[in-house]
Design a protein around this motif. Sequence first.
Motif, PDB file in Angstrom:
ATOM      1  N   ILE A   1      -3.959  -3.715  14.206  1.00 49.54           N
ATOM      2  CA  ILE A   1      -3.701  -2.275  14.286  1.00 49.54           C
ATOM      3  C   ILE A   1      -2.441  -1.989  13.485  1.00 49.54           C
ATOM      4  CG2 ILE A   1      -2.470  -2.598  16.476  1.00 49.54           C
ATOM      5  CD1 ILE A   1      -3.341   0.144  17.360  1.00 49.54           C
TER       6      ILE A   1
ATOM      7  N   GLU B   1      -8.524  -4.500  17.814  1.00 50.97           N
ATOM      8  CA  GLU B   1      -8.033  -3.512  18.767  1.00 50.97           C
ATOM      9  C   GLU B   1      -8.977  -3.379  19.978  1.00 50.97           C
ATOM     10  OE1 GLU B   1      -8.131  -0.034  16.404  1.00 50.97           O
ATOM     11  OE2 GLU B   1      -7.424   1.057  18.154  1.00 50.97           O
TER      12      GLU B   1
ATOM     13  N   ARG C   1      -7.748   7.727  13.079  1.00 55.03           N
ATOM     14  CA  ARG C   1      -7.948   6.277  12.938  1.00 55.03           C
ATOM     15  C   ARG C   1      -8.819   6.042  11.715  1.00 55.03           C
ATOM     16  NH1 ARG C   1     -11.483   2.069  14.032  1.00 55.03           N
ATOM     17  NH2 ARG C   1     -10.511   0.224  14.991  1.00 55.03           N
TER      18      ARG C   1
END
Length: 391
Positions: A271, A4, A372
């Motif tokens: 991701i 990412e 996250r």
Amino acid sequence: MISEEEARGQILETVRPLAARSVPLLEALNCFAAHDYPARLPLPNFDNSAMDGYAVIASDCRPGARLRITGEQPAGLDRQLRVSSGAAVRIFTGAPIPEGADAVVMQEEVTRDGDEIVVNAAVYPHQYIRERGCDLAPGQKILGAGERIRATTLALLTSQGLETVAVGGEVRAGIVSTGDELAKPGEKLQPGQIYDSNSTLLQSLLRGFAGVFASVQDCADNRDALRRALTAAAKNQIVIVSGGVSVGEHDLVHSTMRSLGARIDVWRVAIKPGKPFLFGRLGDCFIFGLPGNPVSAFVTFLQFVRPAILKMSGAAKLELPQSPAKLIVDLTNDGERAHYLRGKLERGNFAPIGRQESHAIFGLSQSDALLRLAAGESLKAGSIVEVQTWD
Ligand code: AMP
Ligand code: MG
């Protein structure tokens, strides 16, 4: 598949701020300043009264003192009055302080007796005087390059007599929504069809940026239609394609872009959700290919498209707002991709909400924060985490 961070790095190295423009103040709300602005005027611009009352010499004013009223100074003009010992000038909030006076006594703290007042309270030098420059000195920075212009920023710029402000350039965005299964709101759904929610999602997200203007096209899963749609949309500065970026036979975006001579910088990112994300360039236009699943489209928009638009618009800060939160469940990410969990942030507590699957738009609609979880990461209930917000 790339990380990412690499994907975001590539995108942000490629896109550039657009040419700045000068706009009337009210059109600049939520735009980003194109350069630093120093103050041209001190604030306040002259010593003035903070109260309705009397301008006096503090040392005259023992409690019980009698002062003669020698004039009246309203706001809005300077009568160039003087206060001499034993005298007071009737004054109103915002009015210039007469020469000689060094304090204002509130009208509530005096007794009026014809042309005189009796002072009923202690009076200190400088009290209720707003001194020239005490809030802002000339030359002091009032707005920094790349800073978002808020209602209060506009008020400050107005207080400086400015009528226009230089802000980052406008971004024209074309949305291309692909999929044979898509129906428009108001149409009758045929068996196997779904409503195109991504067009609405992306248009709404883009409305959150000042100076970004979006148009939408829908496009069936066939090569000719996609060629035409992409060619037309590439007249904009950016194109956001929804769907068709994965690897199935009906996912034609990657191969069609190549056949049009596009450069593909990023395709497939570690991701979750959002792995098939694509970024490339067709002529001068930047193309973002978002997976069709609504949650994937949303997450990749926030992580990759949002910072790119902000950079093009001249913003200095590209990251999403973050806040610390206490996690209220245990979480583990056994996968190889960073996982963005949708959740709810309530009074400092974060809990995942709804199904954590990329089609689950109801859960997404209930969420207001993203957590996250890095690949392989485990977190215990009670730990303090940073969550991203977007509203
Ligand atoms: P795709 O990325 O084209 O393979 O699509 C992945 C999933 O997202 C499929 O279930 C599609 O039906 C769904 N999808 C694609 N485009 C949209 C859209 N515009 N709105 C809602 N769902 C979509
Ligand atoms: Mg599709």
